[in-house]
Enzyme design. Structure first.
Site, PDB file in Angstrom:
ATOM      1  CG  HIS A 101      -4.021  25.261   5.128  1.00 28.60           C
ATOM      2  ND1 HIS A 101      -3.302  24.134   4.912  1.00 28.60           N
ATOM      3  CD2 HIS A 101      -3.827  25.594   6.363  1.00 28.60           C
ATOM      4  CE1 HIS A 101      -3.039  23.706   6.135  1.00 28.60           C
ATOM      5  NE2 HIS A 101      -3.318  24.690   6.904  1.00 28.60           N
TER       6      HIS A 101
HETATM    7  C1  UD1 Z   1      -6.497  26.981  10.569  1.00 25.81           C
HETATM    8  C2  UD1 Z   1      -5.707  27.131  11.534  1.00 25.81           C
HETATM    9  C3  UD1 Z   1      -4.357  26.525  11.098  1.00 25.81           C
HETATM   10  C4  UD1 Z   1      -4.575  24.878  10.394  1.00 25.81           C
HETATM   11  C5  UD1 Z   1      -5.865  25.128   9.511  1.00 25.81           C
HETATM   12  C6  UD1 Z   1      -6.130  23.928   9.346  1.00 25.81           C
HETATM   13  C7  UD1 Z   1      -5.454  29.059  13.163  1.00 25.81           C
HETATM   14  C8  UD1 Z   1      -4.700  30.338  13.524  1.00 25.81           C
HETATM   15  N1  UD1 Z   1      -5.234  28.492  11.715  1.00 25.81           N
HETATM   16  O1  UD1 Z   1      -6.433  27.907   9.432  1.00 25.81           O
HETATM   17  O2  UD1 Z   1      -3.288  26.198  11.930  1.00 25.81           O
HETATM   18  O3  UD1 Z   1      -3.556  24.558   9.766  1.00 25.81           O
HETATM   19  O4  UD1 Z   1      -6.946  25.592  10.278  1.00 25.81           O
HETATM   20  O5  UD1 Z   1      -7.147  23.560   8.124  1.00 25.81           O
HETATM   21  O6  UD1 Z   1      -6.194  28.630  13.580  1.00 25.81           O
HETATM   22  N2  UD1 Z   1     -13.253  28.907   5.783  1.00 25.81           N
HETATM   23  C9  UD1 Z   1     -14.338  28.499   4.956  1.00 25.81           C
HETATM   24  N3  UD1 Z   1     -15.041  27.328   5.701  1.00 25.81           N
HETATM   25  C10 UD1 Z   1     -14.618  26.520   6.653  1.00 25.81           C
HETATM   26  C11 UD1 Z   1     -13.460  27.114   7.276  1.00 25.81           C
HETATM   27  C12 UD1 Z   1     -12.853  28.109   6.786  1.00 25.81           C
HETATM   28  O7  UD1 Z   1     -14.897  29.197   4.292  1.00 25.81           O
HETATM   29  O8  UD1 Z   1     -15.060  25.543   6.867  1.00 25.81           O
HETATM   30  C13 UD1 Z   1     -12.669  30.136   5.228  1.00 25.81           C
HETATM   31  C14 UD1 Z   1     -13.041  31.185   5.765  1.00 25.81           C
HETATM   32  O9  UD1 Z   1     -12.843  32.219   4.781  1.00 25.81           O
HETATM   33  C15 UD1 Z   1     -12.164  31.659   6.964  1.00 25.81           C
HETATM   34  C16 UD1 Z   1     -10.815  31.294   6.345  1.00 25.81           C
HETATM   35  O10 UD1 Z   1     -11.243  30.021   5.532  1.00 25.81           O
HETATM   36  O11 UD1 Z   1     -12.135  32.992   7.192  1.00 25.81           O
HETATM   37  C17 UD1 Z   1      -9.673  30.704   7.509  1.00 25.81           C
HETATM   38  O12 UD1 Z   1     -10.082  29.853   8.163  1.00 25.81           O
HETATM   39  P1  UD1 Z   1      -9.466  29.904   9.830  1.00 25.81           P
HETATM   40  O13 UD1 Z   1     -10.097  28.788  10.597  1.00 25.81           O
HETATM   41  O14 UD1 Z   1      -9.179  31.418  10.302  1.00 25.81           O
HETATM   42  O15 UD1 Z   1      -8.024  29.442   9.521  1.00 25.81           O
HETATM   43  P2  UD1 Z   1      -7.487  28.278   8.266  1.00 25.81           P
HETATM   44  O16 UD1 Z   1      -6.781  28.896   7.347  1.00 25.81           O
HETATM   45  O17 UD1 Z   1      -8.464  27.474   8.221  1.00 25.81           O
HETATM   46  N1  UDP Z   2      -7.312  16.587   4.795  1.00 25.61           N
HETATM   47  C1  UDP Z   2      -8.447  16.009   4.362  1.00 25.61           C
HETATM   48  N2  UDP Z   2      -8.893  16.300   3.436  1.00 25.61           N
HETATM   49  C2  UDP Z   2      -8.373  17.324   2.535  1.00 25.61           C
HETATM   50  C3  UDP Z   2      -7.031  18.075   2.892  1.00 25.61           C
HETATM   51  C4  UDP Z   2      -6.589  17.530   4.038  1.00 25.61           C
HETATM   52  O1  UDP Z   2      -8.931  15.162   4.830  1.00 25.61           O
HETATM   53  O2  UDP Z   2      -8.971  17.709   1.365  1.00 25.61           O
HETATM   54  C5  UDP Z   2      -6.790  16.015   6.265  1.00 25.61           C
HETATM   55  C6  UDP Z   2      -5.269  15.458   6.025  1.00 25.61           C
HETATM   56  O3  UDP Z   2      -5.466  14.201   5.670  1.00 25.61           O
HETATM   57  C7  UDP Z   2      -4.770  15.774   7.262  1.00 25.61           C
HETATM   58  C8  UDP Z   2      -5.497  16.830   7.915  1.00 25.61           C
HETATM   59  O4  UDP Z   2      -6.474  17.342   7.242  1.00 25.61           O
HETATM   60  O5  UDP Z   2      -5.281  14.639   8.230  1.00 25.61           O
HETATM   61  C9  UDP Z   2      -4.780  17.990   7.622  1.00 25.61           C
HETATM   62  O6  UDP Z   2      -5.324  19.294   7.880  1.00 25.61           O
HETATM   63  P1  UDP Z   2      -4.739  20.627   7.481  1.00 25.61           P
HETATM   64  O7  UDP Z   2      -3.780  20.583   6.148  1.00 25.61           O
HETATM   65  O8  UDP Z   2      -6.048  21.307   6.975  1.00 25.61           O
HETATM   66  O9  UDP Z   2      -3.996  21.356   8.556  1.00 25.61           O
HETATM   67  P2  UDP Z   2      -2.689  21.250   9.250  1.00 25.61           P
HETATM   68  O10 UDP Z   2      -2.533  19.824   9.532  1.00 25.61           O
HETATM   69  O11 UDP Z   2      -1.654  22.171   8.389  1.00 25.61           O
HETATM   70  O12 UDP Z   2      -2.745  21.917  10.633  1.00 25.61           O
END
Ligand code: UD1
Ligand code: UDP
Length: 358
Positions: A206
Site C-alpha cells: 500500500h
Molecule cells: C495511510 C498512511 C500510511 C499508512 C496507511 C495505513 C498517510 C500519509 N499515509 O496511507 O502511512 O501506512 O495509511 O494503511 O497518512 N481508501 C479507501 N478506503 C479507506 C481508506 C482509504 O478507499 O477506508 C483509499 C482512498 O482512495 C484514499 C486512498 O485509499 O484516497 C489512500 O488513503 P490515505 O489514507 O490517503 O493513505 P493510505 O495509503 O491509506
Molecule cells: N492489517 C489488517 N488487515 C489487513 C492488512 C493489515 O488487520 O488486511 C493490520 C496488520 O496486521 C497491522 C496493521 O494492519 O497490524 C498494519 O497496517 P498497514 O499495513 O495498513 O499500515 P502501516 O503499518 O504500514 O502503517
C-alpha cells in the site's frame, strides 16, 4: 487527568486498542477518542473497533482523501476546534500518518501538550510522507514514547532533550501478544480461504512509493505471480492499491495470486502466523512477521525497523532494483536470531504511567 487521542488510519486503531485496554488499570485517566475519518471502509476501520473492543470514538471528523495538504489542513482545523472546545491535559498521537501530523500541529499551536507514541522512527527518506509527518510530530511533542533503542538514539542524534524521551517498547507487540491467542481461538481464515498452514506466502502492498510508481507496482505484481507458480500467494489488498491495480486492468488478468479484501486484525494475525514468508511494504506487518516468527521480505528501499534486518528476520527487496521473487524464495524456510528489541509487551501500561506522572 484528561487525554484526547487522535486516530484515523488502520494501524492506529490497533495501537490505540492496546492503550485503551490498559486504561482499565489507570482509573484516574479519562480518554476522549477522536477519529479523523482518514480510513472509513468497514474493513479498514469499524471492524477493528468491534473486534478489538476499542471504545467508540466520541467524535468522527469525517475527513478523508484528497491531497496531503488538503487532508492534513482540513483535519488540523477540525482538531483545533475540538481541542479548543474541551482542552485536555495531553493530546495522544500515534505513528506517522496525516492524522498524526494534523493532531500534533493543532495541539502545539494552542499549547496543548503532545505525547507521541512510536516516536523516533526514521527512514531518512524525506520523500516519504510518513517521514515528514513523524519528524515534525517528534519536534513539537512534549513526551516522546519510543519503541526501540534505535528510535531513542535517533532522537538523541537530532538533539531532542533526553528528559522528554521515554523508551516504553512497542504497543504493537502488546497487541500481538494479547490478540494472538484470541486469533488462534476465533479466526477461521485459513479454512475459509482453503490455505494450508505453513504453505503459502502472504503479501501486502500500500505504500505510496510503490502504488504510485507503475514500474515498482509492476515489479511487485510480476514477482508475486512468479512465486504463485510454486506456492499459494494471498494478497489482502489495501483500497489504495486496489483502485490502481483495477485502473491498470491487473485485477482482470491476475495470474495465480489470490487477491482478497482487507481482513480484520484477528484474521490478519492468523494469516501472518500460518505464512511461510511474508512480503510487505507495511511497517506494522514487518514487525508482526517477527512477533509470529515468520520470515519477511520488505518491498521497500529502506526500513525504520532496522533491528529486524540485523537479526536476519527481514531482508529488503527494493522494487525495480532487487529480484523480489528471488528474495522471497531465499527467505522460504529461513530463520533469524532471537531477541526482544520491542520491549516486554507492557508498552501501553508504561505509556499511561509516563502520562500520569507528567
Ligand atoms: C495511510 C498512511 C500510511 C499508512 C496507511 C495505513 C498517510 C500519509 N499515509 O496511507 O502511512 O501506512 O495509511 O494503511 O497518512 N481508501 C479507501 N478506503 C479507506 C481508506 C482509504 O478507499 O477506508 C483509499 C482512498 O482512495 C484514499 C486512498 O485509499 O484516497 C489512500 O488513503 P490515505 O489514507 O490517503 O493513505 P493510505 O495509503 O491509506
Ligand atoms: N492489517 C489488517 N488487515 C489487513 C492488512 C493489515 O488487520 O488486511 C493490520 C496488520 O496486521 C497491522 C496493521 O494492519 O497490524 C498494519 O497496517 P498497514 O499495513 O495498513 O499500515 P502501516 O503499518 O504500514 O502503517
Amino acid at each position: 487527568m484528561k487525554i484526547t487521542t487522535i486516530i484515523g488510519a488502520r494501524p492506529q486503531f490497533i495501537k490505540a486498542a492496546a492503550v485503551s485496554r490498559a486504561l482499565g488499570k489507570h482509573p484516574g485517566i479519562y480518554e476522549t477518542i477522536v477519529h479523523t475519518g482518514q480510513h472509513y471502509d468497514r474493513n479498514m476501520s469499524e471492524v477493528f473497533f468491534s473486534e478489538l473492543a476499542i471504545p467508540e470514538p466520541h467524535i468522527n471528523l469525517g475527513v478523508s482523501g484528497g491531497s496531503h495538504g488538503k487532508m492534513t489542513g482540513t483535519m488540523l482545523a477540525a482538531i483545533e476546534e475540538v481541542l479548543t472546545g474541551d482542552p485536555p491535559d495531553f493530546l495522544l498521537i500515534y505513528g506517522d500518518t496525516n492524522s498524526t501530523l494534523a493532531g500534533a500541529l493543532a495541539a502545539a499551536k494552542i499549547h496543548v501538550p503532545v505525547a507521541h507514541v512510536e516516536a523516533g522512527l526514521r527512514s531518512f527518506n524525506r520523500r516519504m510522507p510518513e517521514e515528514v509527518n513523524r519528524v515534525v510530530a517528534d519536534h513539537v511533542a512534549d513526551l516522546l514514547l519510543t519503541p526501540t533503542d534505535t528510535a531513542t538514539a535517533n532522537l538523541a542524534a537530532e538533539g531532542v532533550a533526553a528528559e522528554k524521551v521515554h523508551q516504553v517498547g512497542d504497543v504493537m507487540f502488546d497487541a500481538a501478544l494479547f490478540y494472538g491467542s484470541k486469533a488462534d481461538r476465533e479466526s477461521k481464515i485459513l479454512e475459509t480461504l482453503g490455505l494450508e498452514d505453513n504453505n503459502y506466502v502472504l503479501a501486502t502492498v500500500h505504500r505510496q512509493e510503490n502504488t504510485d510508481s507503475p514500474d515498482r507496482l509492476q515489479a511487485i505484481t510480476s514477482a508475486l505471480e512468479s512465486i504463485a507458480e510454486d506456492i499459494a500467494v494471498v494478497l489482502p489488498l489495501h483500497p489504495r492499491t486496489r483502485k490502481l491495480l483495477d485502473a491498470g486492468g491487473y485485477l482482470g488478468r491476475k495470474n495465480g495470486v489470490r487477491v482478497i479484501d482487507p481482513v480484520g486484525y484477528l484474521d490478519m494475525v492468523m494469516l501472518e502466523r500460518g505464512a511461510t514468508v511474508i512480503a510487505t511494504d507495511s511497517g506494522g506487518v514487518q514487525k508482526e512477521a517477527f512477533f509470529h516468527s515468520t520470515p519477511c521480505v520488505t518491498l521497500r528501499d529502506e526500513t525504520e525497523w532496522v533491528e529486524l534486518v540485523e537479526m536476519g528476520w527481514n531482508r529488503l527487496a527494493p522494487p525495480g532494483q532487487a529480484d523480489i521473487a528471488a528474495s522471497i524464495r531465499s527467505a522460504l524456510g529461513s530463520v533469524g536470531t532471537t531477541g526482544a528489541p520491542y520491549g516486554d509487551g507492557e508498552a501501553a501500561g508504561k505509556i499511561l504511567d509516563v502520562l500520569a506522572a507528567a
